[in-house]
Design an enzyme around this catalytic site. Structure first.
Site, PDB file in Angstrom:
ATOM      1  N   SER A  42       0.812  -1.221   0.000  1.00 27.04           N
ATOM      2  CA  SER A  42       0.000   0.000   0.000  1.00 27.04           C
ATOM      3  C   SER A  42       0.849   1.276   0.000  1.00 27.04           C
ATOM      4  O   SER A  42       1.832   1.383   0.724  1.00 27.04           O
ATOM      5  CB  SER A  42      -0.909  -0.006   1.230  1.00 27.04           C
ATOM      6  OG  SER A  42      -1.589   1.227   1.309  1.00 27.04           O
ATOM      7  N   SER A  44      -0.616   4.062   0.885  1.00 24.32           N
ATOM      8  CA  SER A  44      -1.328   4.946   1.817  1.00 24.32           C
ATOM      9  C   SER A  44      -0.473   5.409   2.998  1.00 24.32           C
ATOM     10  O   SER A  44      -0.517   6.593   3.354  1.00 24.32           O
ATOM     11  CB  SER A  44      -2.606   4.266   2.317  1.00 24.32           C
ATOM     12  OG  SER A  44      -3.505   4.167   1.244  1.00 24.32           O
ATOM     13  N   SER A  89      -9.672  -1.528   2.980  1.00 26.97           N
ATOM     14  CA  SER A  89      -9.546  -1.976   1.602  1.00 26.97           C
ATOM     15  C   SER A  89      -9.930  -3.439   1.506  1.00 26.97           C
ATOM     16  O   SER A  89     -10.443  -4.020   2.473  1.00 26.97           O
ATOM     17  CB  SER A  89      -8.135  -1.682   1.068  1.00 26.97           C
ATOM     18  OG  SER A  89      -8.138  -1.794  -0.342  1.00 26.97           O
ATOM     19  N   LYS A  93     -14.207  -4.060   2.459  1.00 30.75           N
ATOM     20  CA  LYS A  93     -14.990  -2.854   2.160  1.00 30.75           C
ATOM     21  C   LYS A  93     -16.495  -3.010   2.402  1.00 30.75           C
ATOM     22  O   LYS A  93     -17.162  -2.054   2.790  1.00 30.75           O
ATOM     23  CB  LYS A  93     -14.732  -2.411   0.718  1.00 30.75           C
ATOM     24  CG  LYS A  93     -13.374  -1.772   0.529  1.00 30.75           C
ATOM     25  CD  LYS A  93     -13.225  -1.237  -0.880  1.00 30.75           C
ATOM     26  CE  LYS A  93     -12.063  -0.269  -0.945  1.00 30.75           C
ATOM     27  NZ  LYS A  93     -11.944   0.395  -2.241  1.00 30.75           N
ATOM     28  N   ALA A 154     -17.750  -2.483 -13.683  1.00 23.69           N
ATOM     29  CA  ALA A 154     -18.835  -2.287 -12.713  1.00 23.69           C
ATOM     30  C   ALA A 154     -18.437  -2.891 -11.372  1.00 23.69           C
ATOM     31  O   ALA A 154     -19.267  -3.433 -10.649  1.00 23.69           O
ATOM     32  CB  ALA A 154     -20.119  -2.925 -13.233  1.00 23.69           C
ATOM     33  N   GLY A 156     -15.353  -2.697  -7.925  1.00 29.95           N
ATOM     34  CA  GLY A 156     -15.001  -1.885  -6.757  1.00 29.95           C
ATOM     35  C   GLY A 156     -14.523  -0.484  -7.087  1.00 29.95           C
ATOM     36  O   GLY A 156     -14.686   0.430  -6.273  1.00 29.95           O
ATOM     37  N   ALA A 157     -13.931  -0.274  -8.252  1.00 33.31           N
ATOM     38  CA  ALA A 157     -13.493   1.066  -8.646  1.00 33.31           C
ATOM     39  C   ALA A 157     -14.613   1.799  -9.391  1.00 33.31           C
ATOM     40  O   ALA A 157     -14.859   2.984  -9.153  1.00 33.31           O
ATOM     41  CB  ALA A 157     -12.247   0.985  -9.533  1.00 33.31           C
TER      42      ALA A 157
HETATM   43  P1  NAD Z   1     -13.200  -5.528  -9.772  1.00 30.70           P
HETATM   44  O1  NAD Z   1     -12.752  -6.926  -9.989  1.00 30.70           O
HETATM   45  O2  NAD Z   1     -14.082  -5.214  -8.622  1.00 30.70           O
HETATM   46  O3  NAD Z   1     -13.947  -5.020 -11.080  1.00 30.70           O
HETATM   47  C1  NAD Z   1     -13.387  -5.140 -12.361  1.00 30.70           C
HETATM   48  C2  NAD Z   1     -14.468  -4.925 -13.409  1.00 30.70           C
HETATM   49  O4  NAD Z   1     -13.884  -4.982 -14.695  1.00 30.70           O
HETATM   50  C3  NAD Z   1     -15.552  -5.989 -13.376  1.00 30.70           C
HETATM   51  O5  NAD Z   1     -16.800  -5.348 -13.460  1.00 30.70           O
HETATM   52  C4  NAD Z   1     -15.279  -6.846 -14.587  1.00 30.70           C
HETATM   53  O6  NAD Z   1     -16.462  -7.302 -15.194  1.00 30.70           O
HETATM   54  C5  NAD Z   1     -14.556  -5.914 -15.527  1.00 30.70           C
HETATM   55  N1  NAD Z   1     -13.573  -6.617 -16.333  1.00 30.70           N
HETATM   56  C6  NAD Z   1     -12.532  -7.331 -15.890  1.00 30.70           C
HETATM   57  N2  NAD Z   1     -11.838  -7.831 -16.920  1.00 30.70           N
HETATM   58  C7  NAD Z   1     -12.443  -7.422 -18.040  1.00 30.70           C
HETATM   59  C8  NAD Z   1     -12.198  -7.621 -19.422  1.00 30.70           C
HETATM   60  N3  NAD Z   1     -11.155  -8.355 -19.863  1.00 30.70           N
HETATM   61  N4  NAD Z   1     -13.027  -7.041 -20.304  1.00 30.70           N
HETATM   62  C9  NAD Z   1     -14.062  -6.293 -19.875  1.00 30.70           C
HETATM   63  N5  NAD Z   1     -14.346  -6.080 -18.591  1.00 30.70           N
HETATM   64  C10 NAD Z   1     -13.550  -6.641 -17.684  1.00 30.70           C
HETATM   65  O7  NAD Z   1     -11.884  -4.670  -9.695  1.00 30.70           O
HETATM   66  P2  NAD Z   1     -11.743  -3.170  -9.130  1.00 30.70           P
HETATM   67  O8  NAD Z   1     -11.446  -3.214  -7.688  1.00 30.70           O
HETATM   68  O9  NAD Z   1     -12.909  -2.394  -9.611  1.00 30.70           O
HETATM   69  O10 NAD Z   1     -10.402  -2.684  -9.853  1.00 30.70           O
HETATM   70  C11 NAD Z   1     -10.384  -2.405 -11.233  1.00 30.70           C
HETATM   71  C12 NAD Z   1      -9.085  -1.678 -11.573  1.00 30.70           C
HETATM   72  O11 NAD Z   1      -9.069  -0.408 -10.946  1.00 30.70           O
HETATM   73  C13 NAD Z   1      -7.829  -2.402 -11.079  1.00 30.70           C
HETATM   74  O12 NAD Z   1      -6.818  -2.206 -12.029  1.00 30.70           O
HETATM   75  C14 NAD Z   1      -7.469  -1.685  -9.812  1.00 30.70           C
HETATM   76  O13 NAD Z   1      -6.089  -1.717  -9.543  1.00 30.70           O
HETATM   77  C15 NAD Z   1      -7.887  -0.271 -10.163  1.00 30.70           C
HETATM   78  N6  NAD Z   1      -8.228   0.538  -8.990  1.00 30.70           N
HETATM   79  C16 NAD Z   1      -7.632   1.735  -8.906  1.00 30.70           C
HETATM   80  C17 NAD Z   1      -7.938   2.563  -7.861  1.00 30.70           C
HETATM   81  C18 NAD Z   1      -7.268   3.894  -7.786  1.00 30.70           C
HETATM   82  O14 NAD Z   1      -7.390   4.570  -6.753  1.00 30.70           O
HETATM   83  N7  NAD Z   1      -6.592   4.320  -8.837  1.00 30.70           N
HETATM   84  C19 NAD Z   1      -8.857   2.178  -6.872  1.00 30.70           C
HETATM   85  C20 NAD Z   1      -9.464   0.936  -6.992  1.00 30.70           C
HETATM   86  C21 NAD Z   1      -9.134   0.113  -8.072  1.00 30.70           C
END
Ligand code: NAD
Length: 308
Positions: A42, A44, A89, A93, A154, A156-157
């Protein structure tokens, strides 16, 4: 109970400490923590401890490897130890919600918490990821209010980005996702956004490439919140070539490792002027949490340089 976590101080290395610590880490120090697992990667602690030091605040941010049946006790410890609060995290969450006293509107709509604030024993859960993303664009002069956004993902981000953008006045959000485990929960979130805000929100099938491409072409902002672009998918982009994009739009990737994703390279080729990786969102969510705990603005430019 056997504890498999490593707490051997001799296996940790500190560099850069130049002298005795005075006026800091004493009997007055206020503790904030991160409850997650894994946790060692992290950024953070680096963000928050440098922000405390820069602003002359006697605060300390520590990571706690917590999940599952340790979570309830860890939340009780926030109260018992008089901590100011915590970040939360994965995988905690959603799991933390039953142990908190109340949620703010964004956390309630997202069904997830990334920040806990302890006000004299009353624990409130917040979600700062989405407002962190919104504010990171705003810092660079890009507003979401009144804009049409195509959002890939759709999870966590994506959901906090959608909720906070809607609350910040986005005109329309078109979420595209594959039909996976996130599809049904996303339908509920989309209904909630339409019910609670003035933003028009829709969930669309990513499998329909033509609709996805057309939506991006019609949008002011395209955000990829899927993680495609991050290893092992670092040579992939859902946007297949520069013709999908236009110069005047904002292109944002939530991925920050690597700093320049395949999507960002394609956007550069398309002449897009405003291209962002996920680092702004990381610092933005941290800054929003920092403000909740301290009432003060995190020195964002200074912290961004440190974590870049
Ligand atoms: P998650 O697994 O909760 O969600 C991922 C989403 O992407 C899902 O809805 C899934 O259906 C879709 N997906 C995955 N692979 C796919 C593909 N090949 N084609 C189409 N759709 C696809 O993950 P998350 O926690 O939402 O994280 C997503 C990204 O965001 C990661 O790279 C994570 O590191 C990044 N993230 C960044 C921050 C930040 O502060 N910058 C915060 C949280 C997450």
């Amino acid at each position: 109970m056997q504890d498999e976590r490593n707490n051997d101080i001799n296996e940790t290395a500190i560099t850069g400490v130049t002298g005795p610590i005075t006026d800091w880490l004493d009997g007055h120090t206020i503790l904030v923590g991160l409850l997650a697992n894994p946790i060692r990667h992290s950024v953070s602690p680096t963000m928050h401890n440098n922000a405390f030091a820069k602003l002359g605040l006697n605060g300390l941010y520590l990571c706690f490897e917590v999940e599952g049946d340790r979570l309830e006790g860890a939340v009780k410890a926030i109260r018992m130890l008089g901590m100011r609060g915590a970040n939360v995290s994965m995988p905690n969450k959603k799991a933390i919600i039953p142990y908190l006293d109340k949620l703010d509107k964004t956390a309630e709509m997202c069904g997830a918490v990334n920040t806990v604030v302890n006000d004299h024993g009353v624990l409130t859960g917040y979600t700062t990821d989405g407002i962190g993303w919104v504010n990171s664009l705003k810092e660079d002069g890009q507003e979401v209010a009144g804009k049409v956004i195509t959002l890939a993902g759709a999870g966590g981000a994506a959901i906090p980005i959608a909720v906070s953008s809607a609350l910040a006045g986005a005109a329309e959000i078109r979420i595209f996702n594959i039909h996976d485990r996130n599809w049904e929960p996303a339908k509920e979130k989309v209904a909630l956004i339409n019910q609670e805000t003035d933003c028009r929100c829709s969930l669309n099938a990513m499998e329909n490439k033509e609709a996805f491409k057309k939506s991006i072409a019609e949008s002011d902002i395209y955000c990829d919140a899927t993680g495609v672009g991050m290893p092992p998918l670092d040579d992939l982009s859902l946007v297949e070539d520069p013709s999908w994009l236009h110069e005047d739009m904002v292109v944002s990737d939530t991925v920050y490792q690597p700093r320049e994703t395949k999507l960002m390279k394609i956007a550069k080729k398309a002449g897009v002027k405003h291209i962002y990786n996920g680092l702004g969102m990381v610092v933005g969510q941290g800054a929003a949490s920092f403000k909740l705990w301290t009432g003060k603005e995190m020195p964002v430019d200074y912290i961004s340089k440190i974590v870049d």
